[in-house]
Design a protein around this motif. Structure first.
Motif, PDB file in Angstrom:
ATOM      1  N   ARG A  29       0.832  -1.203   0.000  1.00  0.00           N
ATOM      2  CA  ARG A  29       0.000   0.000   0.000  1.00  0.00           C
ATOM      3  C   ARG A  29       0.869   1.258   0.000  1.00  0.00           C
ATOM      4  NH1 ARG A  29      -5.471   0.876   3.580  1.00  0.00           N
ATOM      5  NH2 ARG A  29      -6.086   2.838   2.622  1.00  0.00           N
ATOM      6  N   ALA A  30       2.041   1.162   0.613  1.00  0.00           N
ATOM      7  CA  ALA A  30       2.960   2.309   0.638  1.00  0.00           C
ATOM      8  C   ALA A  30       3.724   2.454  -0.674  1.00  0.00           C
ATOM      9  CB  ALA A  30       3.943   2.161   1.792  1.00  0.00           C
ATOM     10  N   GLY A  31       3.470   1.534  -1.625  1.00  0.00           N
ATOM     11  CA  GLY A  31       4.138   1.606  -2.921  1.00  0.00           C
ATOM     12  C   GLY A  31       5.507   0.974  -2.939  1.00  0.00           C
ATOM     13  N   LEU A  32       5.850   0.184  -1.895  1.00  0.00           N
ATOM     14  CA  LEU A  32       7.177  -0.424  -1.807  1.00  0.00           C
ATOM     15  C   LEU A  32       7.207  -1.866  -2.281  1.00  0.00           C
ATOM     16  CD1 LEU A  32       8.248   0.980   1.686  1.00  0.00           C
ATOM     17  CD2 LEU A  32       8.833   1.879  -0.574  1.00  0.00           C
ATOM     18  N   GLY A  33       6.036  -2.462  -2.531  1.00  0.00           N
ATOM     19  CA  GLY A  33       5.981  -3.825  -3.042  1.00  0.00           C
ATOM     20  C   GLY A  33       5.949  -4.860  -1.932  1.00  0.00           C
ATOM     21  N   SER A  34       5.296  -5.999  -2.210  1.00  0.00           N
ATOM     22  CA  SER A  34       5.142  -7.049  -1.201  1.00  0.00           C
ATOM     23  C   SER A  34       6.459  -7.749  -0.907  1.00  0.00           C
ATOM     24  CB  SER A  34       4.104  -8.073  -1.677  1.00  0.00           C
ATOM     25  OG  SER A  34       4.494  -8.656  -2.897  1.00  0.00           O
ATOM     26  N   VAL A  35       7.358  -7.855  -1.896  1.00  0.00           N
ATOM     27  CA  VAL A  35       8.634  -8.546  -1.667  1.00  0.00           C
ATOM     28  C   VAL A  35       9.434  -7.858  -0.564  1.00  0.00           C
ATOM     29  CG1 VAL A  35      10.843  -9.171  -2.699  1.00  0.00           C
ATOM     30  CG2 VAL A  35       8.740  -9.435  -4.016  1.00  0.00           C
ATOM     31  N   LEU A  36       9.545  -6.543  -0.638  1.00  0.00           N
ATOM     32  CA  LEU A  36      10.279  -5.802   0.383  1.00  0.00           C
ATOM     33  C   LEU A  36       9.591  -5.943   1.735  1.00  0.00           C
ATOM     34  CD1 LEU A  36      12.772  -4.051   0.655  1.00  0.00           C
ATOM     35  CD2 LEU A  36      11.339  -2.035   0.314  1.00  0.00           C
ATOM     36  N   GLY A  37       8.275  -6.035   1.748  1.00  0.00           N
ATOM     37  CA  GLY A  37       7.548  -6.236   2.998  1.00  0.00           C
ATOM     38  C   GLY A  37       7.907  -7.547   3.657  1.00  0.00           C
ATOM     39  N   TYR A  38       7.952  -8.625   2.869  1.00  0.00           N
ATOM     40  CA  TYR A  38       8.332  -9.930   3.414  1.00  0.00           C
ATOM     41  C   TYR A  38       9.772  -9.919   3.926  1.00  0.00           C
ATOM     42  CZ  TYR A  38       4.147 -12.161   1.429  1.00  0.00           C
ATOM     43  OH  TYR A  38       2.863 -12.527   1.133  1.00  0.00           O
TER      44      TYR A  38
END
Length: 607
Positions: A29-38
């Motif tokens: 949602r912050a525009g950083l992508g799910s990969v970076l979130g994981y």
């Protein structure tokens, strides 16, 4: 004690799933992508964060199955004919890029004064791009099915194929006693080839009968178990033969891509793929050894910067040498500049052969992991800083003093069908379109399509609008079609304008814009389909034709009402399947919502 251990394991599973469920949506949602979130979530709960997990490798070994299943699903989308069509990209582009990167990255180690063996291993490991990260990012960008996405997939496939010879090369540069003999190396290569051949034969002659037999049982859970068996069994067979698990799963997917069970297999595997791939990225985040990075931060930072910059530069140069446009070359370099998960396998093999020691293995592993973590950030930076690229029109013809009986604006699936009877009768067509790739593809089928925007008056004049006997408006974009229609009727009021409408509302807007004739793109095909349904249901052909003609008459009456009163004006002429009670309930609910909205507005007004 057993109960306490079970409770502890369950708590770890809950934490693992909770971290992924919270981090991935927030980062996306912050525009950083799910990969970076994981990756961030894995670092937070790993040994150097909250310390919930002390052995990230245990997670990675299981989660690598996510990459395996991802490659299986990609394989399901790749029919053998399509894969054969990619052979030049796989063995041409893929080989060129891998060999060039190995040479360049090996030179970095030599430049820093390290021996050839460790330099070769370090550079070669970094050449192997992260399939998981690149595939996930291509999927999130809806680029997997595009030509540039397919080229990247081809390079990744070659890198998977290259693992076996690269492992053999590691033993060649080894100076230890564990080096394999030439006979052993040729034996391992022969086993790998035999395993691939056996998998192809099994897929061609056994898998479809196997799934037909299971489908006859009617047990859905058995089909799911069979799908997992095929994926994991293929991966295991390839791993035991010295190839990568991902390659085995991909081959199994390709062999089942033309099966009638393809869509069911994809639906069965997709949930497992998503969960395990997320766990893989969590495991990578946990594996970031901050102690090693802190103790050798100069080497790690230098390694990440030098390897990523040089690899990106080589990828860009290779792409440009093969006549790829600047924007695609640069995007490919950004996406593929990192190391990948297969580097861990290569570094472990090199350590067991004595080419590198344990500390060097830890430093190189940290370098690869940091490059994987940085990739989503670099891609986001690339997307935000790169201005919207103008289409590469090199080699495309622009309209200039063109004359034709008919000017066609937009040449999609609708326009192609319309063109055939006109060309058969001998009319000349002047065709313009804005889709660069499609214009090039149309040339392969014998069409001359000019590049141009139909909403520009100069392009219309150059394309022969002022001398045409009719102008056909066939563009997909509804708003663009209306704008173009208004411009054409204002500039060329005497030329008949016929337009393709997307839906009923679009048709009304086009008539208001001044078109002389419009037709909804699905109107005639839907009527033909409805007539055939009536035939299948047992109605006489005469009755089916009569019912269709009655609908035409009613639809024309309804459309005339809507032109004056709006899209709801002819609502009373629609035959619906709702009962009177359903209609009353719906209208009551609408009235209740309207009154509630009015009361809310009154409360918000100042007293």
């Amino acid at each position: 004690m057993a109960a306490e251990a079970y409770s502890s394991d369950l708590a770890q599973v809950v934490v693992l799933l909770g971290a992924g469920v919270v981090a991935a949506p927030l980062f996306k949602r912050a525009g950083l992508g799910s990969v970076l979130g994981y990756l961030a979530a894995g670092l937070a709960i790993g040994p150097f964060g909250l310390g919930v997990f002390s052995d990230p490798q245990a997670i990675l070994h299981v989660a690598e199955l996510g990459v395996v299943m991802f490659l299986f699903i990609i394989g399901l989308e790749m029919q053998p004919s399509r894969l054969w069509g990619m052979r030049k990209d796989i063995f041409g582009l893929g080989a060129f890029q891998v060999i060039a990167c190995i040479a360049g990255l090996t030179g970095i180690g030599l430049a820093f004064g390290f021996p050839f063996g460790p330099s070769f291993v370090a550079g070669t490991g970094f050449v192997l791009t992260s399939t998981a990260i690149v595939m996930q990012m291509l999927q999130e960008r809806n680029a997997l099915s595009t030509l540039k996405g397919q080229r990247i997939v081809a390079i990744l496939l070659f890198e998977d194929l290259a693992i076996v010879p690269l492992l053999a090369l590691v033993t060649l540069v080894s100076t230890g006693e564990a080096t394999a003999t030439p006979m052993e190396r040729w034996t391992s290569i022969g086993i790998a080839i035999a395993a691939v051949a056996a998998l192809i034969l099994a897929g061609r002659y056994l898998l479809n009968p196997f799934f037909r037999l299971l489908a006859a049982s009617g047990a859905r859970e058995v089909m799911t178990a069979a799908a997992l068996l095929v994926v994991l069994g293929s991966a295991l067979a390839m791993q035991m033969s010295g190839l990568s698990m991902a390659m085995g799963a991909f081959l199994a997917g390709v062999l089942l891509s033309e099966s009638s069970f393809r869509h069911q297999l994809e639906a069965d595997i997709e949930p497992f793929r998503g969960i395990l791939l997320g766990l893989f990225f969590l495991g990578v985040g946990m594996a970031i050894d901050l102690a090693v990075i802190a103790a050798n931060w100069q080497i790690v930072v230098a390694g990440v910067v030098c390897y990523m910059i040089l690899k990106a530069l080589i990828i860009y140069v290779v792409a440009r040498l093969l006549r790829t446009c600047h924007s695609e070359s640069f995007e490919r370099a950004v996406l593929m500049a990192q190391g990948g998960e297969f580097a861990f396998v290569l570094y472990a093999a090199a350590m067991s052969e004595g080419v590198i020691d344990a500390e060097t293995n830890a430093i190189l592993t940290a370098t690869v992991i940091i490059s994987m973590v940085l990739t989503p950030l670099i891609v986001i930076l690339h997307d935000r800083m790169t201005p919207e690229q103008e289409p590469d029109t090199e080699g495309l013809a622009l309209p200039e003093n063109v004359e034709g009986s008919v000017l066609m604006i937009g040449f999609g699936r609708f326009g192609q069908i319309v063109s055939q009877p006109l060309l058969a009768r001998g009319y000349t067509l002047s065709i313009i379109d804005k889709d660069v790739e499609f214009i090039r593809d149309a040339g392969d089928f014998g069409f001359k399509v000019f590049y141009g925007d139909g909403s520009r008056i100069d392009i219309l004049h150059a394309a022969g609008a002022d001398t045409a006997k009719a102008i056909l408006l066939m563009v997909d974009d509804k708003e663009a079609a209306i704008k173009t229609a208004e411009i054409i009727k204002e500039e060329f009021p005497l030329v008949p304008l016929l337009a393709r409408a997307y839906d009923r509302g679009h048709a009304i807007d086009l008539i208001h814009a001044g078109v002389d004739y419009q037709i909804r793109e699905t109107y005639e095909s839907a009527l033909t389909f409805g007539r055939e349904v009536l035939h299948v249901l047992g109605e006489e052909p005469e009755m089916a034709d009569q019912l269709v003609e009655e609908f035409r008459s009613v639809d024309q009456e309804r459309f005339a009402l809507e032109l004056v009163g709006g899209i709801y004006a002819g609502r009373s002429l629609i035959r619906g399947n709702a009962s009177p009670a359903d209609l009353v309930a719906a209208r009551t609910a609408q009235e209740r919502e309207r009154r509630a909205a009015e009361q809310a507005e009154l409360k918000e007004q100042p007293s």
